[in-house]
Scaffold this motif. Structure first.
Motif, PDB file in Angstrom:
ATOM      1  N   THR A  77      10.328   5.921   2.806  1.00  0.00           N
ATOM      2  CA  THR A  77       9.046   6.544   1.916  1.00  0.00           C
ATOM      3  C   THR A  77       7.684   5.518   1.010  1.00  0.00           C
ATOM      4  O   THR A  77       7.182   6.167   0.014  1.00  0.00           O
ATOM      5  CB  THR A  77      10.018   7.006   0.361  1.00  0.00           C
ATOM      6  OG1 THR A  77      10.075   5.762  -0.703  1.00  0.00           O
ATOM      7  CG2 THR A  77      10.529   7.710   0.652  1.00  0.00           C
ATOM      8  N   ALA A  78       7.864   4.761   1.697  1.00  0.00           N
ATOM      9  CA  ALA A  78       6.357   4.049   1.832  1.00  0.00           C
ATOM     10  C   ALA A  78       4.786   4.469   1.496  1.00  0.00           C
ATOM     11  O   ALA A  78       5.029   5.013   2.183  1.00  0.00           O
ATOM     12  CB  ALA A  78       6.876   2.825   2.847  1.00  0.00           C
ATOM     13  N   GLY A  79       4.066   4.391   0.969  1.00  0.00           N
ATOM     14  CA  GLY A  79       3.024   4.777   0.830  1.00  0.00           C
ATOM     15  C   GLY A  79       2.268   4.086   1.670  1.00  0.00           C
ATOM     16  O   GLY A  79       2.524   3.330   2.248  1.00  0.00           O
ATOM     17  N   PHE A  80       0.691   4.957   1.753  1.00  0.00           N
ATOM     18  CA  PHE A  80      -0.224   4.109   2.688  1.00  0.00           C
ATOM     19  C   PHE A  80       0.240   4.744   4.113  1.00  0.00           C
ATOM     20  O   PHE A  80      -0.006   3.755   5.234  1.00  0.00           O
ATOM     21  CB  PHE A  80      -0.692   2.979   2.276  1.00  0.00           C
ATOM     22  CG  PHE A  80      -1.826   2.135   1.712  1.00  0.00           C
ATOM     23  CD1 PHE A  80      -2.613   2.960   1.073  1.00  0.00           C
ATOM     24  CD2 PHE A  80      -0.348   2.104   0.073  1.00  0.00           C
ATOM     25  CE1 PHE A  80      -3.716   2.146   0.254  1.00  0.00           C
ATOM     26  CE2 PHE A  80      -1.618   2.520  -1.127  1.00  0.00           C
ATOM     27  CZ  PHE A  80      -2.707   2.184  -1.418  1.00  0.00           C
ATOM     28  N   ASP A  81       0.509   5.992   4.351  1.00  0.00           N
ATOM     29  CA  ASP A  81       0.732   6.464   5.988  1.00  0.00           C
ATOM     30  C   ASP A  81      -0.556   6.547   6.548  1.00  0.00           C
ATOM     31  O   ASP A  81      -1.533   7.611   6.185  1.00  0.00           O
ATOM     32  CB  ASP A  81       1.205   7.169   6.296  1.00  0.00           C
ATOM     33  CG  ASP A  81       1.200   7.876   6.999  1.00  0.00           C
ATOM     34  OD1 ASP A  81       1.038   7.347   7.892  1.00  0.00           O
ATOM     35  OD2 ASP A  81       2.690   9.143   7.446  1.00  0.00           O
ATOM     36  N   PHE A  82      -0.910   5.800   7.426  1.00  0.00           N
ATOM     37  CA  PHE A  82      -2.394   5.506   8.391  1.00  0.00           C
ATOM     38  C   PHE A  82      -2.199   5.858   9.163  1.00  0.00           C
ATOM     39  O   PHE A  82      -2.797   5.969  10.102  1.00  0.00           O
ATOM     40  CB  PHE A  82      -2.614   3.975   8.256  1.00  0.00           C
ATOM     41  CG  PHE A  82      -3.212   3.260   7.482  1.00  0.00           C
ATOM     42  CD1 PHE A  82      -3.795   3.721   7.057  1.00  0.00           C
ATOM     43  CD2 PHE A  82      -2.556   2.261   7.022  1.00  0.00           C
ATOM     44  CE1 PHE A  82      -4.346   2.830   5.585  1.00  0.00           C
ATOM     45  CE2 PHE A  82      -2.402   1.788   6.017  1.00  0.00           C
ATOM     46  CZ  PHE A  82      -3.869   2.231   5.031  1.00  0.00           C
ATOM     47  N   GLY A  83      -1.195   7.093   9.282  1.00  0.00           N
ATOM     48  CA  GLY A  83      -0.830   7.854  10.628  1.00  0.00           C
ATOM     49  C   GLY A  83       0.433   7.636  11.547  1.00  0.00           C
ATOM     50  O   GLY A  83       0.867   8.408  12.612  1.00  0.00           O
ATOM     51  N   ARG A  84       0.599   6.761  11.716  1.00  0.00           N
ATOM     52  CA  ARG A  84       1.903   5.617  11.845  1.00  0.00           C
ATOM     53  C   ARG A  84       2.924   5.889  11.154  1.00  0.00           C
ATOM     54  O   ARG A  84       4.211   4.927  11.350  1.00  0.00           O
ATOM     55  CB  ARG A  84       2.119   4.522  12.575  1.00  0.00           C
ATOM     56  CG  ARG A  84       0.904   4.744  13.822  1.00  0.00           C
ATOM     57  CD  ARG A  84       0.499   3.807  14.141  1.00  0.00           C
ATOM     58  NE  ARG A  84       1.377   2.442  14.444  1.00  0.00           N
ATOM     59  CZ  ARG A  84       1.293   0.880  14.572  1.00  0.00           C
ATOM     60  NH1 ARG A  84       0.366   0.501  14.640  1.00  0.00           N
ATOM     61  NH2 ARG A  84       2.151   0.114  14.273  1.00  0.00           N
ATOM     62  N   GLY A  85       3.192   6.384  10.132  1.00  0.00           N
ATOM     63  CA  GLY A  85       4.211   5.958   9.046  1.00  0.00           C
ATOM     64  C   GLY A  85       3.428   4.717   7.836  1.00  0.00           C
ATOM     65  O   GLY A  85       3.164   4.160   7.793  1.00  0.00           O
ATOM     66  N   GLY A  86       4.470   5.572   6.712  1.00  0.00           N
ATOM     67  CA  GLY A  86       3.948   4.835   5.285  1.00  0.00           C
ATOM     68  C   GLY A  86       3.921   2.819   5.192  1.00  0.00           C
ATOM     69  O   GLY A  86       4.744   2.464   6.436  1.00  0.00           O
ATOM     70  N   CYS A  87       2.737   2.587   5.409  1.00  0.00           N
ATOM     71  CA  CYS A  87       2.615   1.118   5.699  1.00  0.00           C
ATOM     72  C   CYS A  87       2.635  -0.129   4.517  1.00  0.00           C
ATOM     73  O   CYS A  87       3.340  -1.205   4.624  1.00  0.00           O
ATOM     74  CB  CYS A  87       1.045   0.900   6.542  1.00  0.00           C
ATOM     75  SG  CYS A  87       1.041   1.819   7.447  1.00  0.00           S
ATOM     76  N   LEU A  88       3.194   0.585   3.216  1.00  0.00           N
ATOM     77  CA  LEU A  88       3.275  -0.348   1.711  1.00  0.00           C
ATOM     78  C   LEU A  88       3.993  -0.932   1.738  1.00  0.00           C
ATOM     79  O   LEU A  88       5.100  -1.112   1.841  1.00  0.00           O
ATOM     80  CB  LEU A  88       2.718   0.580   0.873  1.00  0.00           C
ATOM     81  CG  LEU A  88       2.249  -0.299  -0.546  1.00  0.00           C
ATOM     82  CD1 LEU A  88       0.805  -1.352  -0.059  1.00  0.00           C
ATOM     83  CD2 LEU A  88       2.163   0.354  -0.943  1.00  0.00           C
ATOM     84  N   PHE A  89       4.085  -2.197   1.399  1.00  0.00           N
ATOM     85  CA  PHE A  89       5.365  -3.001   1.261  1.00  0.00           C
ATOM     86  C   PHE A  89       5.497  -3.080  -0.242  1.00  0.00           C
ATOM     87  O   PHE A  89       4.691  -3.699  -0.496  1.00  0.00           O
ATOM     88  CB  PHE A  89       5.533  -4.421   1.785  1.00  0.00           C
ATOM     89  CG  PHE A  89       6.143  -4.036   3.883  1.00  0.00           C
ATOM     90  CD1 PHE A  89       6.865  -4.320   3.826  1.00  0.00           C
ATOM     91  CD2 PHE A  89       4.427  -3.744   4.580  1.00  0.00           C
ATOM     92  CE1 PHE A  89       7.061  -3.756   5.660  1.00  0.00           C
ATOM     93  CE2 PHE A  89       5.238  -3.258   5.887  1.00  0.00           C
ATOM     94  CZ  PHE A  89       6.395  -3.816   6.605  1.00  0.00           C
ATOM     95  N   GLU A  90       6.175  -3.705  -0.972  1.00  0.00           N
ATOM     96  CA  GLU A  90       6.603  -3.443  -2.645  1.00  0.00           C
ATOM     97  C   GLU A  90       6.854  -5.033  -2.346  1.00  0.00           C
ATOM     98  O   GLU A  90       7.327  -5.498  -1.152  1.00  0.00           O
ATOM     99  CB  GLU A  90       7.470  -2.648  -2.690  1.00  0.00           C
ATOM    100  CG  GLU A  90       7.564  -1.549  -2.814  1.00  0.00           C
ATOM    101  CD  GLU A  90       8.864  -0.978  -3.227  1.00  0.00           C
ATOM    102  OE1 GLU A  90       9.145  -1.331  -4.281  1.00  0.00           O
ATOM    103  OE2 GLU A  90       8.775   0.369  -3.661  1.00  0.00           O
ATOM    104  N   ALA A  91       6.489  -5.373  -3.871  1.00  0.00           N
ATOM    105  CA  ALA A  91       6.201  -6.992  -4.070  1.00  0.00           C
ATOM    106  C   ALA A  91       7.599  -7.533  -4.875  1.00  0.00           C
ATOM    107  O   ALA A  91       7.865  -8.239  -5.556  1.00  0.00           O
ATOM    108  CB  ALA A  91       5.100  -7.018  -5.247  1.00  0.00           C
ATOM    109  N   SER A  92       8.733  -6.642  -4.599  1.00  0.00           N
ATOM    110  CA  SER A  92       9.927  -7.249  -4.862  1.00  0.00           C
ATOM    111  C   SER A  92      10.992  -6.972  -3.730  1.00  0.00           C
ATOM    112  O   SER A  92      10.253  -6.205  -2.344  1.00  0.00           O
ATOM    113  CB  SER A  92      10.528  -6.307  -5.702  1.00  0.00           C
ATOM    114  OG  SER A  92      10.280  -5.336  -5.346  1.00  0.00           O
TER     115      SER A  92
END
Length: 123
Positions: free
Chosen positions: A50-65
């Protein structure tokens, strides 16, 4: 100019280069979101469906934990980017930052040496 690994926290030039040589000029790039995606190719977060920031290939945001943070720290730093909540907008910037950080991105292509990149995001 190539640099050797950090020694005692100080980045040192290789012995073959003159120690008094001026540092290389830093290039500043301001890119659109599309230019950033095309040039650096963000990698989807395989650890969080469910990661955010999907640039067209799936969510790309990695959390800081952990486990995201441990994975990001194991990657080449030239391929790590930070999504920052700036004064006027969200921004993607090269490197691993902590102030105003929303999370991290990882890209297939590295940020070139001696280059600072800013990607203002409009939401």
């Amino acid at each position: 100019m190539r640099t050797s690994p950090m020694t005692n926290g100080i980045l040192r030039p290789p012995a073959s280069e003159a120690p008094d040589a001026p540092p290389p000029a830093i290039e500043f790039l301001s890119l659109t979101e599309d230019e950033f995606v095309d040039r650096f190719q963000p990698v989807p977060n395989h650890l969080l469906a469910t990661a955010g920031f999907d640039f067209g290939r799936g969510g790309c945001l990695f959390e800081a934990s952990d486990p995201d943070l441990a994975f990001i720290r194991s990657q080449p730093m030239a391929n790590v980017w930070t999504v920052i909540d700036g004064d006027e907008c969200l921004e993607i910037t090269d490197g691993m930052h902590t102030v105003n950080r929303l999370g991290y991105l990882l890209t297939e292509q590295p940020c070139p040496s001696y280059t600072m990149v800013s990607v203002p995001l409009d939401f």
